[in-house]
Structures are given as C-alpha cells and as structure tokens.
Design a protein around this motif. Structure first.
Motif, short mmCIF file in Angstrom:
data_model
loop_
_atom_site.label_atom_id
_atom_site.label_comp_id
_atom_site.label_asym_id
_atom_site.label_seq_id
_atom_site.Cartn_x
_atom_site.Cartn_y
_atom_site.Cartn_z
N GLN A 1 24.60 7.95 -14.85
CA GLN A 1 24.23 8.47 -16.17
C GLN A 1 23.93 7.35 -17.16
OE1 GLN A 1 27.71 10.90 -16.80
NE2 GLN A 1 26.47 12.74 -16.54
N HIS A 2 24.27 6.12 -16.81
CA HIS A 2 24.03 5.00 -17.70
C HIS A 2 22.61 4.48 -17.51
CE1 HIS A 2 28.59 4.28 -17.69
NE2 HIS A 2 28.26 4.73 -18.87
N GLN A 3 21.69 4.96 -18.29
CA GLN A 3 20.32 4.49 -18.24
C GLN A 3 20.04 3.65 -19.48
OE1 GLN A 3 18.20 4.98 -15.71
NE2 GLN A 3 19.86 6.04 -14.65
N PRO A 4 19.50 2.44 -19.32
CA PRO A 4 19.18 1.63 -20.49
C PRO A 4 18.32 2.40 -21.49
CG PRO A 4 18.95 0.32 -18.51
CD PRO A 4 19.18 1.75 -18.08
N GLY A 5 18.71 2.34 -22.76
CA GLY A 5 17.99 3.04 -23.81
C GLY A 5 18.54 4.42 -24.12
N ALA A 6 19.37 4.98 -23.22
CA ALA A 6 19.96 6.29 -23.48
C ALA A 6 20.94 6.19 -24.65
CB ALA A 6 20.67 6.82 -22.23
N LEU A 7 21.01 7.23 -25.46
CA LEU A 7 21.89 7.22 -26.62
C LEU A 7 23.22 7.88 -26.29
CD1 LEU A 7 19.38 8.13 -29.47
CD2 LEU A 7 20.16 5.89 -28.73
N PHE A 8 24.30 7.18 -26.64
CA PHE A 8 25.65 7.66 -26.40
C PHE A 8 26.47 7.59 -27.68
CE2 PHE A 8 24.32 6.30 -22.19
CZ PHE A 8 24.74 7.37 -21.41
N ASP B 1 33.03 5.37 -33.61
CA ASP B 1 32.53 6.50 -34.39
C ASP B 1 31.05 6.31 -34.74
OD1 ASP B 1 32.60 8.99 -35.64
OD2 ASP B 1 33.14 8.11 -37.58
N LYS B 2 30.26 5.89 -33.74
CA LYS B 2 28.83 5.76 -33.97
C LYS B 2 28.05 5.92 -32.67
CE LYS B 2 29.08 0.70 -34.14
NZ LYS B 2 28.80 -0.47 -34.95
N VAL B 3 26.75 6.12 -32.85
CA VAL B 3 25.83 6.29 -31.73
C VAL B 3 25.19 4.95 -31.43
CG1 VAL B 3 23.67 7.40 -31.02
CG2 VAL B 3 25.38 8.70 -32.28
N GLY B 4 25.02 4.66 -30.15
CA GLY B 4 24.37 3.42 -29.76
C GLY B 4 23.49 3.61 -28.54
N GLU B 5 22.56 2.70 -28.38
CA GLU B 5 21.69 2.68 -27.20
C GLU B 5 22.40 1.91 -26.10
OE1 GLU B 5 17.63 1.38 -27.69
OE2 GLU B 5 17.74 1.90 -29.80
N ALA C 1 32.09 -0.94 -25.36
CA ALA C 1 32.68 0.39 -25.41
C ALA C 1 33.28 0.72 -24.05
CB ALA C 1 31.63 1.42 -25.79
N ASP C 2 34.29 1.57 -24.07
CA ASP C 2 34.91 2.05 -22.84
C ASP C 2 33.99 3.11 -22.25
OD1 ASP C 2 36.40 3.15 -20.82
OD2 ASP C 2 38.12 3.67 -22.09
N PRO C 3 33.40 2.87 -21.08
CA PRO C 3 32.45 3.84 -20.53
C PRO C 3 33.07 5.21 -20.26
CG PRO C 3 32.62 1.88 -19.11
CD PRO C 3 33.56 1.70 -20.24
N ALA C 4 34.38 5.25 -20.04
CA ALA C 4 35.03 6.54 -19.75
C ALA C 4 35.07 7.44 -20.98
CB ALA C 4 36.45 6.29 -19.23
N THR C 5 34.97 6.87 -22.17
CA THR C 5 35.06 7.70 -23.39
C THR C 5 33.70 8.06 -23.96
OG1 THR C 5 35.20 5.78 -24.86
CG2 THR C 5 37.29 6.66 -24.00
N LEU C 6 32.64 7.44 -23.46
CA LEU C 6 31.31 7.72 -23.98
C LEU C 6 30.83 9.10 -23.57
CD1 LEU C 6 29.44 4.36 -23.27
CD2 LEU C 6 30.53 5.11 -25.40
N ARG C 7 30.05 9.70 -24.44
CA ARG C 7 29.37 10.96 -24.09
C ARG C 7 27.96 10.89 -24.63
NH1 ARG C 7 28.63 13.55 -28.68
NH2 ARG C 7 30.21 13.64 -30.30
N PRO C 8 27.04 11.62 -24.01
CA PRO C 8 25.68 11.63 -24.55
C PRO C 8 25.69 12.11 -26.00
CG PRO C 8 25.72 12.62 -22.37
CD PRO C 8 27.15 12.42 -22.79
#
Length: 130
Positions: free
Chosen positions: A5-12, A18-22, A44-51
């Motif tokens: 699910q980790h695609q470069p440029g995807a927003l998480f 408390d912010k959105v990043g690419e 960022a901790d990849p386990a806590t990221l969501r789209p």
C-alpha cells in the motif's frame, strides 16, 4: 500497513504529527512523509498511517496553495494578466518606472508593483507607439 500500500506520492494521514503527507519511501523502520506541496520530510510509524480522506487531501492541498501564495506571490503575475511591460532603452521615465517596480517587488509591495506596471504601460502607449 502492508508495503504493497506504500506507493510513492500516495497521501497518508499521520496521527502522531496530525497532518497529511506524501509517502516518499522507507528509512529503516519508518515511513518517510513530505508535506503536500513540498517541504521537510518527517518520519512516521507505518503501522499508524492510514490513507488520507478526500477532505484531508483537499485541506492539505489548500494549505499548500495558501503557503505558495504567501511565499511565491510573483507566480500570480501572468495568470490572466498581461506580462509586465518592458522599459524602452534610453528613456529616463521608463527607467524610473521600472526601478520603482523592482523596488516594490523587492519589498513584496505587490500593490505598488502593479501601480508601476500600469504607469509604465500607459507611458509606453503614449510616448513609444510604433
């Protein structure tokens, strides 16, 4: 979150920041995110990221556009407006108005910059018609 699910440029959305990043890439156990519109990456901790939701993506895009408008205002010149007029060589009044325009631009006085462009354009039409 799985690596597929980790695609470069995807927003998480990163709840810790408390912010959105690419999404950029992985660095060891961390996901590297960059603010929408550019800026310094953060870990960022990849386990806590969501789209990011549609609303979060829109909000991040608006923040990036506002940040550009505050820092890169000259990019607005030329969008739906003619190019700034060029001074005629060997004309003292043209040189004075161009100098005023550059001084206004250097101090981020966009109203004075526009005024100098209007005056220079009018002067060119009156005095330098071809």
């Amino acid at each position: 979150m799985r690596d597929t699910q980790h695609q470069p440029g995807a927003l998480f959305y990163d709840p810790a920041a408390d912010k959105v990043g690419e999404y950029q890439d992985r660095s060891g156990p961390y996901a590297m995110l960059r603010p929408v519109g550019g800026g310094r990456e953060w870990q960022a901790d990849p386990a806590t990221l969501r789209p990011a939701t549609a609303e979060e993506r829109l909000s991040a895009g608006v923040r990036a556009a506002n940040r550009r408008a505050r820092t890169d205002a000259p990019f607005l010149v030329g969008i739906g407006t003619p190019r700034p007029p060029a001074p005629e060589p060997d004309c003292a009044e043209c040189a004075d108005l161009a100098s005023r325009r550059e001084s206004a631009r250097a101090t981020h006085d966009y109203s004075a910059e526009t005024d100098a462009n209007v005056l220079l354009r009018g002067h060119r039409e009156r005095e330098h018609r071809e």
